[in-house]
Design a protein around this motif. Structure first.
Motif, mmCIF file in Angstrom:
data_model
loop_
_atom_site.group_PDB
_atom_site.id
_atom_site.type_symbol
_atom_site.label_atom_id
_atom_site.label_comp_id
_atom_site.label_asym_id
_atom_site.label_seq_id
_atom_site.Cartn_x
_atom_site.Cartn_y
_atom_site.Cartn_z
ATOM 1 N N LEU A 45 0.842 -1.182 0.000
ATOM 2 C CA LEU A 45 0.000 0.000 0.000
ATOM 3 C C LEU A 45 0.878 1.233 0.000
ATOM 4 O O LEU A 45 1.929 1.255 0.647
ATOM 5 C CB LEU A 45 -0.906 0.013 1.238
ATOM 6 N N THR A 46 0.465 2.276 -0.714
ATOM 7 C CA THR A 46 1.209 3.532 -0.776
ATOM 8 C C THR A 46 0.482 4.588 0.045
ATOM 9 O O THR A 46 -0.737 4.739 -0.058
ATOM 10 C CB THR A 46 1.360 4.019 -2.231
ATOM 11 N N HIS A 47 1.244 5.326 0.859
ATOM 12 C CA HIS A 47 0.667 6.317 1.762
ATOM 13 C C HIS A 47 1.335 7.676 1.548
ATOM 14 O O HIS A 47 2.511 7.751 1.197
ATOM 15 C CB HIS A 47 0.871 5.896 3.221
ATOM 16 N N ALA A 49 1.909 11.350 3.625
ATOM 17 C CA ALA A 49 1.762 12.055 4.903
ATOM 18 C C ALA A 49 2.953 12.960 5.158
ATOM 19 O O ALA A 49 4.101 12.561 4.933
ATOM 20 C CB ALA A 49 1.636 11.055 6.057
ATOM 21 N N GLU A 55 5.619 3.225 1.538
ATOM 22 C CA GLU A 55 4.812 2.030 1.320
ATOM 23 C C GLU A 55 4.848 1.135 2.545
ATOM 24 O O GLU A 55 5.800 1.165 3.333
ATOM 25 C CB GLU A 55 5.320 1.265 0.092
ATOM 26 N N THR A 56 3.782 0.361 2.687
ATOM 27 C CA THR A 56 3.713 -0.656 3.740
ATOM 28 C C THR A 56 3.183 -1.945 3.124
ATOM 29 O O THR A 56 2.560 -1.917 2.059
ATOM 30 C CB THR A 56 2.754 -0.241 4.869
ATOM 31 N N LYS A 58 0.437 -4.910 2.811
ATOM 32 C CA LYS A 58 -1.017 -4.859 2.946
ATOM 33 C C LYS A 58 -1.412 -5.161 4.383
ATOM 34 O O LYS A 58 -0.711 -5.841 5.109
ATOM 35 C CB LYS A 58 -1.677 -5.857 1.993
ATOM 36 N N SER A 61 -3.894 0.488 7.746
ATOM 37 C CA SER A 61 -4.987 1.432 7.536
ATOM 38 C C SER A 61 -4.554 2.547 6.594
ATOM 39 O O SER A 61 -3.379 2.650 6.223
ATOM 40 C CB SER A 61 -5.395 2.046 8.875
ATOM 41 N N GLU A 62 -5.493 3.414 6.241
ATOM 42 C CA GLU A 62 -5.157 4.664 5.582
ATOM 43 C C GLU A 62 -4.525 5.600 6.619
ATOM 44 O O GLU A 62 -4.633 5.377 7.822
ATOM 45 C CB GLU A 62 -6.418 5.308 4.993
ATOM 46 N N VAL A 63 -3.864 6.650 6.146
ATOM 47 C CA VAL A 63 -3.280 7.632 7.064
ATOM 48 C C VAL A 63 -4.394 8.287 7.879
ATOM 49 O O VAL A 63 -5.417 8.710 7.333
ATOM 50 C CB VAL A 63 -2.489 8.706 6.293
ATOM 51 N N LYS A 64 -4.205 8.346 9.184
ATOM 52 C CA LYS A 64 -5.214 8.930 10.073
ATOM 53 C C LYS A 64 -4.528 9.542 11.281
ATOM 54 O O LYS A 64 -3.337 9.311 11.526
ATOM 55 C CB LYS A 64 -6.209 7.865 10.517
ATOM 56 N N VAL A 73 -0.202 5.252 10.115
ATOM 57 C CA VAL A 73 -0.969 4.095 9.665
ATOM 58 C C VAL A 73 -0.804 2.979 10.692
ATOM 59 O O VAL A 73 0.200 2.902 11.392
ATOM 60 C CB VAL A 73 -0.524 3.623 8.270
#
Length: 203
Positions: A45-47, A49, A55-56, A58, A61-64, A73
């Motif tokens: 997954l690409t984030h 922020a 990347e992380t 799978k 979470s989404e950035v929050k 995440v």
């Protein structure tokens, strides 16, 4: 900053605290490989922020918001969590604070992470093409301990990002280390974010 001594594998410190490890199927499916240039892969997954892209595996979470003016995440299996946590440090704020990195890191870990103990060990990881030394901490929780690696990542505009890699000590060691390595190897500055900063400075 004083000379940091390198810890060969920070996650190895978990062994002393975790006689039993719980499975975490939602985290990384790939095994750690040699430290090479990593391309985006379908099982990651690409984030975006704080002016960074990373990347992380799978399962994150989404950035929050993670509280206390930090974002990041989280991957979770039951009550056990793995977090990638960040706090943005503006260049003018850093200039006003006027602290050496070691002193600054001590201030930040207390302010953002609630950790006021001296480092248990020091560890090095590569971020944005440079090797950075960070603190290794064990943070007590109501379910045991978290291992926390804390770094100051300098950006090209003079700002910095406090980066904390946090994992419950009952999570599988290879998957935790793989997640941390994936973040460090894939992290880069967001070119669109840099363009916006340059436009603001011209005004």
């Amino acid at each position: 900053m004083t000379q940091f001594r390198m810890l060969p594998t920070a996650i190895a410190g978990l062994i002393a605290l975790t006689p039993t490890l719980l499975p975490l199927a939602s985290l990384a499916e790939e095994a750690p490989t040699a430290d090479t240039q990593v391309k985006s892969q379908p099982n990651r997954l690409t984030h975006f922020a704080n002016g960074l892209i990373f990347e992380t595996p799978k399962g994150f979470s989404e950035v929050k918001s993670l509280g206390n003016d930090t974002v990041g995440v989280v991957a979770q299996k039951g009550n056990r969590k793995l977090k990638i946590r960040m706090a943005s440090l503006a260049a003018d704020w850093l200039e006003l604070l006027n602290m050496e990195d070691e002193e600054l890191l001590g201030y930040l870990k207390t302010t953002y992470l609630g950790i006021n103990a001296p480092a248990r060990e020091y560890h090095q990881r590569r971020f944005l093409g440079q090797m950075l030394a960070g603190e290794l901490q064990y943070k007590r929780t109501n379910r045991g301990y978290n291992i926390v690696e804390i770094y100051l990542v300098p950006l090209s505009d003079g700002s910095k990002v406090m980066l904390a890699l946090e994992a419950d000590t009952y999570l599988p060691i290879p998957q935790v280390e793989n997640a941390f390595r994936t973040v460090s190897r894939t992290m880069r500055e967001d070119p669109e974010f840099l363009k916006k900063l340059k436009k603001k400075k011209k005004r």
